[in-house]
Design a protein around this motif. Structure first.
Motif, PDB file in Angstrom:
ATOM      1  N   ILE A   1       0.851  -1.236  -0.124  1.00 49.92           N
ATOM      2  CA  ILE A   1      -0.107  -0.049  -0.056  1.00 49.92           C
ATOM      3  C   ILE A   1       0.794   1.274   0.023  1.00 49.92           C
ATOM      4  O   ILE A   1       0.660   2.075  -0.758  1.00 49.92           O
ATOM      5  N   ASN A   2       2.012   1.072   0.588  1.00 51.77           N
ATOM      6  CA  ASN A   2       2.897   2.393   0.718  1.00 51.77           C
ATOM      7  C   ASN A   2       3.453   2.439  -0.762  1.00 51.77           C
ATOM      8  O   ASN A   2       3.464   3.789  -1.148  1.00 51.77           O
ATOM      9  N   MET A   3       3.846   1.490  -1.189  1.00 51.74           N
ATOM     10  CA  MET A   3       4.212   1.744  -2.838  1.00 51.74           C
ATOM     11  C   MET A   3       3.003   2.338  -3.560  1.00 51.74           C
ATOM     12  O   MET A   3       3.551   3.168  -4.392  1.00 51.74           O
ATOM     13  N   ILE A   4       1.827   1.941  -3.534  1.00 51.11           N
ATOM     14  CA  ILE A   4       0.798   2.543  -4.386  1.00 51.11           C
ATOM     15  C   ILE A   4       0.668   3.957  -3.827  1.00 51.11           C
ATOM     16  O   ILE A   4       0.505   4.748  -4.673  1.00 51.11           O
ATOM     17  N   ALA A   5       0.886   4.298  -2.828  1.00 48.06           N
ATOM     18  CA  ALA A   5       0.581   5.720  -2.224  1.00 48.06           C
ATOM     19  C   ALA A   5       1.710   6.587  -2.894  1.00 48.06           C
ATOM     20  O   ALA A   5       1.542   7.729  -3.163  1.00 48.06           O
ATOM     21  N   TYR A   6       2.952   6.276  -3.014  1.00 41.31           N
ATOM     22  CA  TYR A   6       4.256   6.902  -3.331  1.00 41.31           C
ATOM     23  C   TYR A   6       4.042   6.871  -4.787  1.00 41.31           C
ATOM     24  O   TYR A   6       4.400   7.789  -5.471  1.00 41.31           O
ATOM     25  N   SER A   7       3.936   5.565  -5.408  1.00 38.34           N
ATOM     26  CA  SER A   7       4.227   5.489  -6.975  1.00 38.34           C
ATOM     27  C   SER A   7       3.160   6.008  -7.785  1.00 38.34           C
ATOM     28  O   SER A   7       3.297   6.474  -8.889  1.00 38.34           O
ATOM     29  N   TRP A   8       1.640   5.828  -7.143  1.00 35.93           N
ATOM     30  CA  TRP A   8       0.724   6.315  -8.002  1.00 35.93           C
ATOM     31  C   TRP A   8      -0.191   7.431  -7.328  1.00 35.93           C
ATOM     32  O   TRP A   8      -0.112   8.392  -8.045  1.00 35.93           O
ATOM     33  N   ALA A   9      -0.579   7.369  -6.096  1.00 37.29           N
ATOM     34  CA  ALA A   9      -1.340   8.314  -5.405  1.00 37.29           C
ATOM     35  C   ALA A   9      -0.667   9.763  -5.485  1.00 37.29           C
ATOM     36  O   ALA A   9      -0.864  10.783  -5.925  1.00 37.29           O
TER      37      ALA A   9
ATOM     38  N   LEU B   1     -12.302   6.101   2.534  1.00 37.86           N
ATOM     39  CA  LEU B   1     -12.029   4.808   3.088  1.00 37.86           C
ATOM     40  C   LEU B   1     -12.830   4.774   4.379  1.00 37.86           C
ATOM     41  O   LEU B   1     -13.564   5.748   4.590  1.00 37.86           O
ATOM     42  N   SER B   2     -12.958   3.480   4.770  1.00 37.26           N
ATOM     43  CA  SER B   2     -13.800   3.277   5.883  1.00 37.26           C
ATOM     44  C   SER B   2     -13.078   3.245   7.156  1.00 37.26           C
ATOM     45  O   SER B   2     -11.758   3.203   7.215  1.00 37.26           O
ATOM     46  N   VAL B   3     -13.940   3.432   8.195  1.00 38.36           N
ATOM     47  CA  VAL B   3     -13.229   3.314   9.569  1.00 38.36           C
ATOM     48  C   VAL B   3     -12.725   1.839  10.185  1.00 38.36           C
ATOM     49  O   VAL B   3     -12.178   1.764  11.071  1.00 38.36           O
ATOM     50  N   MET B   4     -13.153   1.108   9.384  1.00 31.03           N
ATOM     51  CA  MET B   4     -12.770  -0.488   9.569  1.00 31.03           C
ATOM     52  C   MET B   4     -11.430  -0.712   9.237  1.00 31.03           C
ATOM     53  O   MET B   4     -10.801  -1.795   9.222  1.00 31.03           O
ATOM     54  N   GLU B   5     -10.650   0.239   8.500  1.00 33.49           N
ATOM     55  CA  GLU B   5      -9.229  -0.138   7.906  1.00 33.49           C
ATOM     56  C   GLU B   5      -8.322  -0.380   8.976  1.00 33.49           C
ATOM     57  O   GLU B   5      -8.493   0.168   9.954  1.00 33.49           O
ATOM     58  N   HIS B   6      -7.298  -1.428   8.448  1.00 33.32           N
ATOM     59  CA  HIS B   6      -6.193  -1.527   9.406  1.00 33.32           C
ATOM     60  C   HIS B   6      -5.219  -0.289   8.829  1.00 33.32           C
ATOM     61  O   HIS B   6      -5.178   0.429   8.086  1.00 33.32           O
ATOM     62  N   HIS B   7      -4.453   0.131  10.067  1.00 31.45           N
ATOM     63  CA  HIS B   7      -3.535   1.037   9.949  1.00 31.45           C
ATOM     64  C   HIS B   7      -2.825   1.035   8.538  1.00 31.45           C
ATOM     65  O   HIS B   7      -2.263   2.236   7.942  1.00 31.45           O
ATOM     66  N   ALA B   8      -2.557  -0.056   8.105  1.00 29.90           N
ATOM     67  CA  ALA B   8      -1.638  -0.158   6.664  1.00 29.90           C
ATOM     68  C   ALA B   8      -2.567   0.500   5.554  1.00 29.90           C
ATOM     69  O   ALA B   8      -1.840   0.734   4.600  1.00 29.90           O
ATOM     70  N   ASN B   9      -3.848   0.695   5.906  1.00 34.11           N
ATOM     71  CA  ASN B   9      -4.547   1.362   4.683  1.00 34.11           C
ATOM     72  C   ASN B   9      -5.243   2.368   5.261  1.00 34.11           C
ATOM     73  O   ASN B   9      -6.211   2.944   4.678  1.00 34.11           O
ATOM     74  N   ILE B  10      -4.472   3.130   6.279  1.00 32.73           N
ATOM     75  CA  ILE B  10      -4.884   4.284   6.885  1.00 32.73           C
ATOM     76  C   ILE B  10      -3.691   5.332   6.405  1.00 32.73           C
ATOM     77  O   ILE B  10      -3.648   6.489   6.037  1.00 32.73           O
ATOM     78  N   VAL B  11      -2.590   4.877   7.536  1.00 34.97           N
ATOM     79  CA  VAL B  11      -1.557   5.648   7.542  1.00 34.97           C
ATOM     80  C   VAL B  11      -0.767   6.438   6.233  1.00 34.97           C
ATOM     81  O   VAL B  11      -0.617   7.559   6.013  1.00 34.97           O
ATOM     82  N   PRO B  12      -0.710   5.491   5.309  1.00 33.13           N
ATOM     83  CA  PRO B  12      -0.132   5.851   3.848  1.00 33.13           C
ATOM     84  C   PRO B  12      -1.040   7.053   3.329  1.00 33.13           C
ATOM     85  O   PRO B  12      -0.385   8.056   2.787  1.00 33.13           O
ATOM     86  N   TRP B  13      -2.388   6.966   3.470  1.00 32.54           N
ATOM     87  CA  TRP B  13      -3.111   7.998   3.081  1.00 32.54           C
ATOM     88  C   TRP B  13      -3.154   9.215   3.921  1.00 32.54           C
ATOM     89  O   TRP B  13      -3.176  10.651   3.538  1.00 32.54           O
ATOM     90  N   HIS B  14      -2.715   9.105   5.278  1.00 38.55           N
ATOM     91  CA  HIS B  14      -2.495  10.369   6.010  1.00 38.55           C
ATOM     92  C   HIS B  14      -1.232  11.109   5.584  1.00 38.55           C
ATOM     93  O   HIS B  14      -1.355  12.345   5.727  1.00 38.55           O
ATOM     94  N   PHE B  15      -0.245  10.391   5.046  1.00 41.30           N
ATOM     95  CA  PHE B  15       0.943  10.978   4.511  1.00 41.30           C
ATOM     96  C   PHE B  15       0.571  11.870   3.235  1.00 41.30           C
ATOM     97  O   PHE B  15       1.091  13.090   3.111  1.00 41.30           O
ATOM     98  N   LEU B  16      -0.415  11.334   2.703  1.00 45.14           N
ATOM     99  CA  LEU B  16      -0.574  12.419   1.548  1.00 45.14           C
ATOM    100  C   LEU B  16      -1.717  13.463   2.068  1.00 45.14           C
ATOM    101  O   LEU B  16      -1.562  14.655   1.633  1.00 45.14           O
ATOM    102  N   ARG B  17      -2.334  13.328   3.073  1.00 45.80           N
ATOM    103  CA  ARG B  17      -2.852  14.409   3.704  1.00 45.80           C
ATOM    104  C   ARG B  17      -2.136  15.375   4.110  1.00 45.80           C
ATOM    105  O   ARG B  17      -2.191  16.515   4.079  1.00 45.80           O
ATOM    106  N   GLU B  18      -1.017  14.887   4.921  1.00 50.26           N
ATOM    107  CA  GLU B  18      -0.105  15.924   5.405  1.00 50.26           C
ATOM    108  C   GLU B  18       0.692  16.518   4.424  1.00 50.26           C
ATOM    109  O   GLU B  18       1.291  17.669   4.811  1.00 50.26           O
TER     110      GLU B  18
END
Ligand code: PLP
Length: 406
Positions: free
Chosen positions: A97-105, A117-134
């Motif tokens: 997911i980090n690869m997809i966040a960096y390479s694509w998103a 995203l849903s509140v049910m996500e594991h941190h692995a599918n949350i934190v990389p998206w927070h990087f994009l938010r930040e």
């Protein structure tokens, strides 16, 4: 026929005793045990066939490369991808997911864009998206499950706006066991021109998967939950998306040519696989997926559905146990809290004394814990080798916890 005794015999660790009791391993959601065929593949990988991949011309390097590259095809078959070049190998879901966040998103999003995203996500599918938010000012748009833990595709699709650039969603909640209808989400999102990333870390373990049928753009798996080694995993990435991606990490193996003032890259998927990979781990993952395909994922799913049904019935007879999430067709994952019981960790510690392995904590799903209003749960997660007798063992263990803590 699903021969549970034979299957249990395939996993040497299941013969072990813990604290004088037969191991009752119910922590499969965190990581699953390994069948002998995987252990053998690892032993052979290091004991007979080991050399680095891709770069050598000597015999062992060729054998190792062949064994390693063959896994790409096995994963493509397991996930129903039409072309093994749509499979990127990596160390697990977190890296995928980090690869997809960096390479694509990162390369395709800007301030004000939205990720659903849903509140049910594991941190692995949350934190990389927070990087994009930040870093980019991307907005995270959260969807919530119903009271029973189910998540309707419309809930996700209704959150899509003309600013949405991605839906990132789990196929199966690692806490509630909710199975999400990712196919309907992909069908709806595609009509709106929005790509979908499916976190298949738990989903691919419990049911047959066909990424072409689901219609997702990204589907990520992690080897250690699929009865394979830790440090292995893969992403299916739809060809059009791959063509839009820039490299993730730079280094050996992902280049065509490097000179002082220029670099050109290998074709995908190698473009996204820098450095010496987890060679033997990946070979072990191949053995695990072949094992699963021999069993038949539809048979695994039917066996686990029976366990889920039986466990739900047993839990419903205990009015001092709360099960978080009761969505129809949920996977055999039960997050529990007990009336009066101190912390979920106390449950886990007492159960361990009886040889029962469950996980206590927030399960790397803090937004879900906040949504549920609980600090932590004790999670019993069943796998393909568990039995109804082990459900009974768990219930006896919980009755003991109730007596001691209640
Ligand atoms: N996504 C889900 C739904 C998970 O359950 C997990 C692991 O618990 C992960 C992602 C992360 O997997 P890994 O730690 O293997 O990268």
């Amino acid at each position: 026929m699903y021969d549970i005794d034979k299957i249990r015999g395939d996993f040497p660790i299941l013969a072990r005793q813990i604290n004088g009791y037969p191991l009752c391993y119910l922590d499969n959601g965190a990581s699953a045990q390994k069948p002998q065929v995987v252990i053998d593949a690892i032993t052979r990988g290091y004991g007979e066939d080991y050399a680095n991949v891709h770069r050598g011309l000597h015999t062992l390097s060729n054998i190792s490369t062949e064994n390693y590259e063959a896994v790409r095809g096995i994963i493509a078959r397991f996930l129903g991808a039409k072309d093994e070049r749509e499979i990127v190998l990596h160390s697990g879901t977190t890296e995928g997911i980090n690869m997809i966040a960096y390479s694509w998103a990162m390369a395709h999003m800007q301030a004000g864009d939205e990720i659903v995203l849903s509140v049910m996500e594991h941190h692995a599918n949350i934190v990389p998206w927070h990087f994009l938010r930040e870093r980019l000012g991307v907005k995270l748009v959260w969807v919530e499950p119903e009271a029973d833990g189910s998540l309707a595709p419309e809930t996700v699709l209704n959150a899509i706006t003309n600013k949405t650039r991605l839906v990132a969603i789990t196929q199966c909640s690692n806490v509630l066991g909710t199975i999400v209808d990712v196919k309907s989400i992909c069908t709806g999102a595609r009509k709106l021109g929005v790509p979908v990333l499916v976190d298949g870390s738990q989903g691919a373990v419990h049911m047959p998967v066909n990424v072409q049928d689901i219609g997702c753009d990204f589907y990520v798996i992690t080897g250690h939950k699929l009865y394979g080694p830790s440090g292995s995993g893969a992403s299916f990435i739809r060809r059009e998306r791959m063509d839009e991606m820039v490299p993730f990490m730079g280094g050996g193996d992902m280049i065509r040519d490097v000179c002082r003032d220029a670099v050109t890259y290998a074709d995908p998927p190698m473009k996204f696989e820098a450095g010496t990979p987890g060679i033997v781990q990946t070979i072990g993952l191949g053995a695990a997926l072949e094992y699963l395909m021999d069993l038949g994922m539809e048979n695994v799913a039917a066996h686990e559905a029976d366990l889920a049904k039986y466990a739900s019935e047993r839990f419903s007879g205990l009015n001092w146990v709360q099960v978080q999430g009761n969505a129809p067709g949920k996977a055999a994952i039960f997050s529990l809290t007990l009336d009066g019981a101190g912390h979920a960790h106390d449950l886990s510690t007492i159960l361990d004394k009886k040889g029962i392995a469950v996980r206590a904590g927030h399960h790397c799903a803090q937004p879900l814990m906040q949504h549920l209003g609980v600090q932590a749960t004790a999670r019993a997660s069943f796998g393909l080798y568990n039995t109804r007798a082990e459900v009974d063992t768990l219930i006896e263990g919980l009755e003991l916890c109730h007596r001691l803590l209640g």
